[in-house]
Structures are given as C-alpha cells and as structure tokens.
Design an enzyme around this catalytic site. Structure first.
Site, PDB file in Angstrom:
ATOM      1  CE  LYS A  16      36.747  49.542 -52.908  1.00 36.07           C
ATOM      2  NZ  LYS A  16      36.072  48.606 -51.980  1.00 36.07           N
ATOM      3  CB  SER A  49      35.327  45.968 -54.619  1.00 36.11           C
ATOM      4  OG  SER A  49      35.023  46.597 -53.384  1.00 36.11           O
ATOM      5  CB  SER A  72      35.206  44.975 -50.676  1.00 39.34           C
ATOM      6  OG  SER A  72      34.132  44.519 -51.446  1.00 39.34           O
TER       7      SER A  72
END
Length: 446
Positions: free
Chosen positions: A77, A151, A175
């Site tokens: 990420k 996210s 997330s």
C-alpha cells in the site's frame, strides 16, 4: 505449461523452495498479468518491474529453505515506505522523493523471501472507503463499475485480479476489511501492538494497524505470522468457541441490507453446525459511538495533513482535516476509546468471538469521489461501512471473510471480531467458514 498466476502464496513459496520454479519466472508471470489488466483495474500507483526482477534473481542465489514467502510477489500500500520508491499516500501534496528505507513490515516481507512488485493506489491520505484520486481509480475486479473500497483498495484489487497472491494494507477505520469485503478476500486487522504500525503521523492515535490481504485463510495466516514475527502455527480446530451473532448497525440510523444480514446469520448457523456455541447477541454499542468515530476519523486526517500544502489537497480532504483540528486534543487523550473498551469488555468476557455483516451494503460506484463534496462522501462512506470503526477504537482484532454472493455474483462477506490476542482464533473460525462455504479465489478478467 504450469502457470503460477492464480496460485496461492503458500503454493508458490513451496514450489520455489523445492526449485520447481525460479523466483524470476514467478515474478515475470505476475508482472505480465499486471501489464494485461491494470489499465482496467487501477490497482497500482507505481510498478517496480525491473527492480522486482533484479531482486528475484538475487533471491535465487540465497538459501531458500527457511523462507516462508520464497519468491512470492507482493504489493504494498502506498502509504508505507519502500526503499528506493516515493511514498505518495494518494496525494499530489506529498514529496515525489525515494524513501531511503523499508517500513518494518516491508523489511519483514523481504526477509521472508517476498518480492515487492509495486505500490498500490489509495485515496488521498487514506481517508475514505473509496480508492480514487490524482493517481487513479481502483476498481473491484468482480464488478469494475464498483469501487474496490478503501483505503487499501489498490492492494485488494491487485489480489482479487490475480496480479499478486497477497498484498500489504492497513486499517484505521476499516481500510483493510472494507476492500477485502468488496473484493472477496480475507483481510485481517490485527490487534493493537501485534504487528509494527508506524503509519502516518502517529497511527491515527494508535487505531491503525498493518495486516494481510489474501485469497485464502492459509495465506492470511502465513503473511500474518511474517508481519508479526511469529511462527505460522495453526490453532486447534477442535476447540469449541462461544460465538455471538449480531446484525445490528453500531451507528444509529444506518441500516444493514438483507444480503449482508443473511450472510451473517447463515455463517453463524454453519459454525453452530460445526459444534460451536452460537447465539444472537448485540454488543452494547453506546449512542455516542457515531460522534466519537467521526471525531477520531477527522482528527487523524488533520494530523496527517499537517505540513502539506492545502492547495494541493482535494476539497473533501481539506474539509475533513479542518473539522478534525478541533478534536485532536480530546482524541489524543483517549478517554472515549477507554470508555468504549470498558463498555464492551463484559460482552467479550461472555463471548469468544462476534460475527457481524462486514458491510451494510455493496460498495458504491467506481467514480471520482474526490471531486465531490465532503458531505456526500461522508454519507456514502458511513452508510456502506458502519460496522468496522468500533474495533479500531478498541484496538481489538477483526477480520473480513468472504461468504456467499450478492445479487449479480459479486462477493458478500462477514466480519469476525475477537478480544485482544485472538488473531489465531479468528483465523481458525475463518478457515472453517472457508471450508464450509468455499469462494472462488480470484475474479476472471481474461
């Protein structure tokens, strides 16, 4: 000809250790998959094709016998440092300069034999449950008209599309679990202090945790063990656990739709049939949970936005951060989080595990939400994901597990929550659900 795309991390690592395939061959196949599909999916912000192949060649010269992730391609990420790559955190306001070190979790993955193939898309400052922004839109590979979630949306999309078998994400208000639920993956948010955090400026007051996204419980357990620096032990499958099932939304006024309530109840029935003690029971969520969640969510964004040029931030991010500034002091003191823990501890003294719907409704459209108003974003996020934030506030482990399908064939999911230190118990129950209700591992996009 054997293909390694679509195989699990455990299968790939075993084949590499046994020299049935080289790390380069595995990485090259996955890079080709990314090249083929990512224009449609939008999972990656940056690809490390040449560097990944070079690292795969270097890995092949090492003793692979003790490496649990030998030759496994991994996506990271884009809010965690990867040595030699810029860390953009989804925004034009961040510096486009290479990191001089790996995050602790990235270093652990490399030490275990994993090869980092790229950095995945996130919403700006990882604030929202839809992954879109200046670096692109991450789409759900099962239905590209829908968001992958956020996210950790890019990481989830990459795994669900078979671009990598596992990916690293993190979870501050859901997330990991939100995109895992959207994309049909196993996503585990560890409990506080189990895996190195170091996310943003203070881990959103200790609420954010790094964790795995995987297509199988075995891979999630394997990656979790690497991230936590422990052995990948399998817990006892014969232990009877006390399981509560609740389909109530923690947030007043938000309704959970029928496919998700049905999934939670059916999963609970399967666990009861497997011998566990299961009963309906709602946690005593306080009425102030919604305002507390909003205060922590906005305050975390406010801290992460400090030092960034507000002119380069999307309007929804600026409004979110501005609102959060008034809450930072109170949130930092942590009184509400401690009150919530005390309120919920008796429930988890009586029950080992809580099972809930993972989401309240299917993910919204894959669109430029960052160009829309803050209130519209707030309502969309709250209405589709009210069930994840409480467990960031308490700091307890929680995970999303694929379970059944929504109308149209996209994945549905349930959430498992446990008391501190219960990650292996959650993985054990998730493994039983996986056996009782198998789910196709990756979306067919060819």
């Amino acid at each position: 000809m054997t293909t390694w795309v679509g195989r699990t991390a455990a299968e790939i690592a075993a084949a590499v250790r046994e020299k049935r395939v080289t790390p380069r061959e595995v990485v090259a196949e996955h890079l080709a998959r990314i090249e083929l599909l990512d224009a449609r999916v939008g999972a990656f912000r940056a690809l490390r094709a040449e560097a990944a192949l070079a690292e795969a060649d270097e890995l092949a010269t090492r003793d692979l016998s003790g490496l649990p992730l030998a030759g496994v391609p991994v996506a990271v990420k884009d809010n965690l440092p990867v040595r030699g790559e810029s860390n953009r955190n989804g925004t034009a306001a961040s510096a486009d300069t290479p990191a001089d070190h790996d995050h602790a979790t990235v270093a652990r993955l490399r030490a275990a034999g994993a090869v980092i193939v790229g950095l995945t898309n996130v919403p700006e400052l990882c604030v929202f449950g839809t992954t879109d922004g200046v670096h692109g839109i991450a789409r759900n590979p099962w239905d590209t008209s829908r968001t992958a979630g956020g996210s950790s949306g890019g990481s989830a999309a990459a795994v669900a599309a078979g671009m990598v078998p596992i990916a690293l994400g993190n979870d501050g208000m859901g997330s990991l679990r939100i995109p895992a639920a959207n994309c049909g993956l196993v996503g585990l948010k560890p409990g506080h202090g189990t895996v190195p955090a170091g996310i943003g400026h203070g881990d959103w007051f200790g609420m954010s945790e790094n964790g795995p996204l995987a297509t199988t419980v075995e891979d999630a357990r394997l990656m979790f063990a690497v991230l936590a620096g422990t052995e990948a032990a399998s817990p006892s499958r014969t232990q009877v656990r006390k399981v509560a099932v609740s389909v109530r939304s923690p947030l007043v006024g938000v309704r959970v739709t029928r496919p998700y309530t049905a999934a939670a109840r059916e999963a609970a029935e399967l666990l009861a049939g497997a011998g566990h003690q299961v009963r309906p029971a709602d946690p005593p969520y306080p009425l102030w949970l919604s305002t507390t969640s909003l205060a922590h969510w906005t305050a975390g964004t406010s801290v992460d936005a400090e030092g960034l040029d507000p002119r380069l931030l999307a309007r929804r991010t600026r409004v979110h951060a501005a609102l959060g500034r008034r809450f930072v002091k109170g949130v930092r003191e942590g009184d509400r989080r401690e009150q919530l823990r005390r309120r919920l501890e008796p429930f988890f003294a009586e029950h080992d595990v809580l099972i809930t719907p993972a989401l309240a409704r299917r993910g919204p459209a894959a669109a430029a939400w960052h160009k829309r108003g803050w209130l519209r974003n707030l309502l969309v996020n709250t209405n589709y994901s009210p069930l994840t934030p409480p467990w960031n506030l308490t700091g307890w482990p929680a995970m999303s597990v694929p379970f059944g399908t929504l109308p149209g064939g996209a994945p549905c999911a349930v959430q498992l929550v446990g008391r501190p230190g219960s990650e292996l118990d959650l993985l054990s129950l998730a493994g039983q659900l996986e056996e009782l209700r198998p789910w196709r591992r990756t979306a067919s996009m060819d």
